[in-house]
Design a protein around this motif. Sequence first.
Motif, PDB file in Angstrom:
ATOM      1  N   ALA A 199      37.850  40.834  61.701  1.00  0.00           N
ATOM      2  CA  ALA A 199      37.026  40.074  60.603  1.00  0.00           C
ATOM      3  C   ALA A 199      37.228  40.875  59.259  1.00  0.00           C
ATOM      4  O   ALA A 199      37.959  41.771  59.230  1.00  0.00           O
ATOM      5  CB  ALA A 199      35.524  40.272  61.143  1.00  0.00           C
ATOM      6  N   ALA A 200      36.810  40.073  58.210  1.00  0.00           N
ATOM      7  CA  ALA A 200      37.199  40.377  57.118  1.00  0.00           C
ATOM      8  C   ALA A 200      36.390  39.726  55.662  1.00  0.00           C
ATOM      9  O   ALA A 200      35.772  38.649  56.131  1.00  0.00           O
ATOM     10  CB  ALA A 200      38.888  39.967  56.693  1.00  0.00           C
ATOM     11  N   VAL A 201      36.498  40.071  54.559  1.00  0.00           N
ATOM     12  CA  VAL A 201      35.812  39.388  53.497  1.00  0.00           C
ATOM     13  C   VAL A 201      36.835  39.561  52.242  1.00  0.00           C
ATOM     14  O   VAL A 201      37.315  40.701  52.229  1.00  0.00           O
ATOM     15  CB  VAL A 201      34.565  40.045  53.064  1.00  0.00           C
ATOM     16  N   LEU A 202      36.908  38.533  51.415  1.00  0.00           N
ATOM     17  CA  LEU A 202      37.471  38.390  50.089  1.00  0.00           C
ATOM     18  C   LEU A 202      36.524  38.254  49.185  1.00  0.00           C
ATOM     19  O   LEU A 202      35.334  37.473  49.316  1.00  0.00           O
ATOM     20  CB  LEU A 202      38.408  37.313  50.068  1.00  0.00           C
ATOM     21  N   LEU A 203      36.316  39.295  48.198  1.00  0.00           N
ATOM     22  CA  LEU A 203      35.596  39.329  47.097  1.00  0.00           C
ATOM     23  C   LEU A 203      36.376  39.376  45.749  1.00  0.00           C
ATOM     24  O   LEU A 203      37.242  40.048  45.600  1.00  0.00           O
ATOM     25  CB  LEU A 203      34.688  40.711  47.218  1.00  0.00           C
ATOM     26  N   THR A 204      35.673  38.696  44.698  1.00  0.00           N
ATOM     27  CA  THR A 204      36.417  38.643  43.468  1.00  0.00           C
ATOM     28  C   THR A 204      35.582  39.664  42.464  1.00  0.00           C
ATOM     29  O   THR A 204      34.107  39.093  42.443  1.00  0.00           O
ATOM     30  CB  THR A 204      36.661  37.182  42.786  1.00  0.00           C
ATOM     31  N   VAL A 205      35.918  40.785  42.239  1.00  0.00           N
ATOM     32  CA  VAL A 205      35.256  41.348  41.217  1.00  0.00           C
ATOM     33  C   VAL A 205      35.591  41.625  39.797  1.00  0.00           C
ATOM     34  O   VAL A 205      36.479  41.373  39.492  1.00  0.00           O
ATOM     35  CB  VAL A 205      35.142  42.877  41.999  1.00  0.00           C
TER      36      VAL A 205
END
Length: 480
Positions: A199-205
């Motif tokens: 599992a994973a998550v892509l976040l743009t910060v």
Amino acid sequence: MRLLRHRDPQDHTDVTLTFAVGARDETLRTVGVAHAVEHLVMSTVRQLPIQVEAEVDLMTTTFAASGSPARVGEFLNRLCAALADPPVDRLAVEAGVLAAEDGWAAHPIAAFLLFVRYGAAGPGLAWLEGAGYDGLTAEHVTSFARKWFVPGNAVLQVSGPLPDGLELKLPQGPAPTREYPRGRLLDGPSAVGYGIPGAAVLLTVPPGDAARVPRLAMSVLENRIEEQCRHVAGHSYVVDSQVVGRDFVIFAEAREGTEEPVAQAVAAALTDLAAHGPSEEELALAVARLEEDLATTDRELASAFGATMHQLMGDPPLAPIDLALAKQVHPTDIAAVLRDALPSAIGYAEQEVVDVWKAHGFRPETHCRVIPELPAGKVYKPSLAARTFFKDARSLVLVQTEQGLALRDEDGVHEIRWQDVAGVMRTDNPTVVLGINGCAIPVDPHLFRGSGAALDELARRTDPGLWFDESAFTRDQDDH
């Protein structure tokens, strides 16, 4: 060439030569060319009796050596000469070596999420194989080397004595300009599934401020995921992150049978931290790690290297890290960064358990862009035999329009406009059209009656340089 010197005295010489070019600077037709250049030029220095190594990732290509000043100088001179004139006569041999290495510019889970965001361009190329290493030509290699491996796109870091007689005869030319894709903006937090256990998550910060609040937020999130998935539940060994510009991908692999609890842990960590922030202990650990990182590196040199790489890549400069400000960061600051990143977040889980994300407010999404309905145009339907023997074929419809091709399948309607074709792959059966938007449309006269006319139009409308044959290495893997 930019030269950065370490101040610590030592008798031997360590060098790191970094170029601001990586896998994201390729095209679908030339996927793997940066890695091929690295292998070819390293073959010219493999007999030197010193420690040498090289690496290609999404954003950079790095060569390093350690030894006597004279030998390290010889390494640099040979390496740069090979970059100016790559030994392409070895290309067929190195293609086999590269295929055996089966290396990735990014972890497969991170590569898949970057593909969902960027399609078949920029960072999204890390997910794709293109023509394969055996599909690269000498011209692909030499033109890539001449464009990117120029002095104005390089940084040389040196510890110890500077070698005498450095020539560094790299290809000459202007520092390259680049324009990366903006990426796909989804409507609210979304989740996609595939077959990789984990599992994973892509976040743009936002870009880093002096306190590095976004960096601290990612550190807190990664640590919480690792704590839950590895140290508490024992489901994961690998918990890591990949950073590309302002995109962070944090991922956890899953032991067989634990895909659902790992997805639950990743989704819960993100949404809980966004809602409530970390504990004081979690934040203190992230700040302490930042402090240790600063204490164990040459801060002045690291800052100069980071600033130079940002400039070469066309990114805005970062403010110097202020540790005093970092120590004043509050848990609510961490929550705010994560909360602001949620609308564009993309979660990932193994396909069978992707619904775990729905309970946390994430909307299931296809891995490529689809449109609401089929456009008008010339329609090609599956043959009677295909509809009789293959249930899935009954819903397939291929349409040729003035603008491009469209395909309806069980996921929706995929469209690739002629000007957005990233590549066309010839295989033993269908010809597969790959779009920059991440869609893939097979054009198979055996499946779709009369679609040979669509192939003719495709050939007329697209650059012949975008066409390639399926890699023999890929076919061999599929056969086994």
